[in-house]
Motif scaffolding. Structure first.
Motif, PDB file in Angstrom:
ATOM      1  N   ASN A   1      35.788  -2.186  -8.759  1.00  0.00           N
ATOM      2  CA  ASN A   1      35.735  -3.522  -8.167  1.00  0.00           C
ATOM      3  C   ASN A   1      35.489  -3.546  -6.656  1.00  0.00           C
ATOM      4  N   PRO A   2      36.116  -2.666  -5.868  1.00  0.00           N
ATOM      5  CA  PRO A   2      35.826  -2.694  -4.438  1.00  0.00           C
ATOM      6  C   PRO A   2      34.342  -2.490  -4.121  1.00  0.00           C
ATOM      7  N   ASN A   3      33.665  -1.676  -4.923  1.00  0.00           N
ATOM      8  CA  ASN A   3      32.228  -1.475  -4.713  1.00  0.00           C
ATOM      9  C   ASN A   3      31.453  -2.743  -5.023  1.00  0.00           C
ATOM     10  N   VAL A   4      31.836  -3.454  -6.095  1.00  0.00           N
ATOM     11  CA  VAL A   4      31.166  -4.704  -6.441  1.00  0.00           C
ATOM     12  C   VAL A   4      31.419  -5.748  -5.358  1.00  0.00           C
ATOM     13  N   VAL A   5      32.636  -5.790  -4.840  1.00  0.00           N
ATOM     14  CA  VAL A   5      32.948  -6.709  -3.735  1.00  0.00           C
ATOM     15  C   VAL A   5      32.068  -6.399  -2.533  1.00  0.00           C
ATOM     16  N   ASN A   6      31.913  -5.126  -2.244  1.00  0.00           N
ATOM     17  CA  ASN A   6      31.104  -4.712  -1.089  1.00  0.00           C
ATOM     18  C   ASN A   6      29.655  -5.176  -1.219  1.00  0.00           C
ATOM     19  N   VAL A   7      29.043  -4.957  -2.396  1.00  0.00           N
ATOM     20  CA  VAL A   7      27.640  -5.355  -2.552  1.00  0.00           C
ATOM     21  C   VAL A   7      27.507  -6.876  -2.605  1.00  0.00           C
ATOM     22  N   PHE A   8      28.519  -7.540  -3.161  1.00  0.00           N
ATOM     23  CA  PHE A   8      28.480  -9.011  -3.176  1.00  0.00           C
ATOM     24  C   PHE A   8      28.474  -9.552  -1.750  1.00  0.00           C
ATOM     25  N   GLN A   9      29.361  -9.042  -0.919  1.00  0.00           N
ATOM     26  CA  GLN A   9      29.421  -9.500   0.465  1.00  0.00           C
ATOM     27  C   GLN A   9      28.154  -9.156   1.229  1.00  0.00           C
ATOM     28  N   LYS A  10      27.565  -8.023   0.911  1.00  0.00           N
ATOM     29  CA  LYS A  10      26.379  -7.572   1.631  1.00  0.00           C
ATOM     30  C   LYS A  10      25.128  -8.343   1.247  1.00  0.00           C
ATOM     31  N   PHE A  11      25.026  -8.768  -0.042  1.00  0.00           N
ATOM     32  CA  PHE A  11      23.775  -9.353  -0.527  1.00  0.00           C
ATOM     33  C   PHE A  11      23.894 -10.810  -0.987  1.00  0.00           C
ATOM     34  N   LYS A  12      25.072 -11.416  -0.880  1.00  0.00           N
ATOM     35  CA  LYS A  12      25.246 -12.776  -1.400  1.00  0.00           C
ATOM     36  C   LYS A  12      24.371 -13.804  -0.690  1.00  0.00           C
ATOM     37  N   ASP A  13      23.976 -13.522   0.531  1.00  0.00           N
ATOM     38  CA  ASP A  13      23.094 -14.433   1.265  1.00  0.00           C
ATOM     39  C   ASP A  13      21.623 -14.086   1.088  1.00  0.00           C
ATOM     40  N   LYS A  14      21.339 -13.166   0.163  1.00  0.00           N
ATOM     41  CA  LYS A  14      19.961 -12.751  -0.109  1.00  0.00           C
ATOM     42  C   LYS A  14      19.590 -13.035  -1.571  1.00  0.00           C
ATOM     43  N   ASN A  15      20.058 -14.167  -2.058  1.00  0.00           N
ATOM     44  CA  ASN A  15      19.698 -14.607  -3.408  1.00  0.00           C
ATOM     45  C   ASN A  15      20.321 -13.747  -4.508  1.00  0.00           C
ATOM     46  N   PHE A  16      21.556 -13.289  -4.262  1.00  0.00           N
ATOM     47  CA  PHE A  16      22.254 -12.432  -5.219  1.00  0.00           C
ATOM     48  C   PHE A  16      23.652 -12.973  -5.474  1.00  0.00           C
TER      49      PHE A  16
END
Length: 361
Positions: free
Chosen positions: A268-283
């Protein structure tokens, strides 16, 4: 986390035999042809078990008992007949640890002590000997199949080469379907898996093991890379129906997990990391939980900081979406593009971030 006795997922630590020589690197390993006799006999002599101790012979794919006997003067015997070589499990006193045998219609000898079941000797089955040859080849990469495996691109590449090479060079071996299944586990490419399977000898394709792998390929083709993932609807934490197609226009990671799944919570921490990193890029992420307790589900969402949409019907392994996509282990995921097409499967650790970085430049 995996269901018990799910198709072919036999932990390497439970596969025991000591008589097969280790394979040398860069050497083509000879696999002994199987001679099919009228039936099999398993002669066991395990020191340390009391007379009357139960010994069960289980189907290796389903875990269903097929035969049962008891130990008498440290010895036991099973007799039967197989249509083709296949996994069988020996279980003592109806509790683990258990022994895995790749059995064919031959006379098999099982010897050892109850204090060292991991050092039991299994001889006489040519198919089991071939199985151990393959296991020795794959031994350096067994950590890739662990539930909390660390992503290692170099090891994955070598494991893919090892498994595909074995299947190609030993297309008439009944171990080849198992090698192909292992290849599919780490490659996640059903097209390449299918190509390897199509290269097998006919009698191997139509063996129990071959047909099981054929079913895996058939199932995975339904949701293969490049295909539009079928729509589904399930309720979120507030009971509101959420439909996958409502996310069209975004890259979406459909993440199968559960509060009780330790590997999921570790990921889960990895998924949180990618969500925060790419959520403003249409993800975004859509979590599908295999929970059965709503309080535990919501508590885990809050504890792990999973600030995306979550759905569940709280039916554990019978979750309707998990059933629809035939999810047999978690964590598992699909990455789909804005059109709903699958562009990645079971991406974890650095692999997920690398894939998103390439797609969302």
């Amino acid at each position: 986390m995996k269901r018990i006795f799910i198709l072919l997922l036999l932990l390497p630590a439970l596969v025991v035999a000591q008589k097969t020589p280790k394979a040398k690197a860069k050497t083509k390993v000879a696999v002994t042809p199987v001679v099919i006799n009228d039936g099999f006999t398993i002669n066991g002599e395990i020191k340390g078990f009391a007379d009357g101790t139960t010994v069960s012979l289980l189907n290796g794919q389903t875990g269903a008992p097929e035969s049962e006997t008891t130990i008498n003067k440290e010895k036991f015997t099973f007799k039967g007949k197989l249509n083709s070589p296949d996994f069988r499990i020996l279980l003592f006193n109806k509790k683990p640890p258990y022994l895995t045998i790749f059995l064919d219609n031959s006379t098999v000898t099982v010897t050892g002590t109850n204090e060292a079941l991991d050092k039991i000797s299994i001889t006489g089955s040519k198919t089991h000997e071939d199985f151990m040859v393959f296991n020795n080849l794959l031994a350096p990469y067994q950590n890739l199949f662990a539930e909390n495996a660390v992503y290692d691109s170099a090891a994955i590449s070598q494991a893919m080469l090892t498994t595909s090479k074995f299947a190609t060079e030993h297309a008439d071996s009944y171990i080849a379907p198992f090698a192909i299944y292992r290849f599919n586990q780490i490659a996640g490419d059903v097209t390449k898996t299918d190509a390897l399977f199509n290269g097998l000898a006919p009698q191997v394709k139509y063996s129990q093991m071959g047909m099981a792998v054929a079913q895996v390929i058939k199932n995975e083709k339904k949701n293969a890379l490049g295909y539009v993932l079928p729509d589904f609807t399930q309720a979120d934490t507030s009971g509101t129906p959420i439909t996958l197609s409502s996310f069209r226009g975004k890259f979406v990671l459909i993440d199968f997990w559960a509060s009780w799944c330790r590997p999921c919570r570790m990921e889960n921490p990895n998924v949180v990391n990618v969500f925060q990193k790419f959520k403003d890029k249409n993800f975004t992420v859509l979590g599908v939980s295999l929970d059965r307790s709503k309080p535990a589900w919501i508590e885990a969402i809050n504890a792990d900081g999973l600030t995306w949409t979550h759905v569940s019907d709280l039916q554990f392994w019978n979750n309707a979406v998990a059933q629809q996509f035939q999810i047999q282990s978690i964590p598992a995921n699909y990455l789909i593009d804005p059109e709903g097409k699958v562009v990645g499967r079971d991406l974890r650790g650095p692999a997920l971030e690398m894939k998103l970085a390439a797609l969302l430049k």
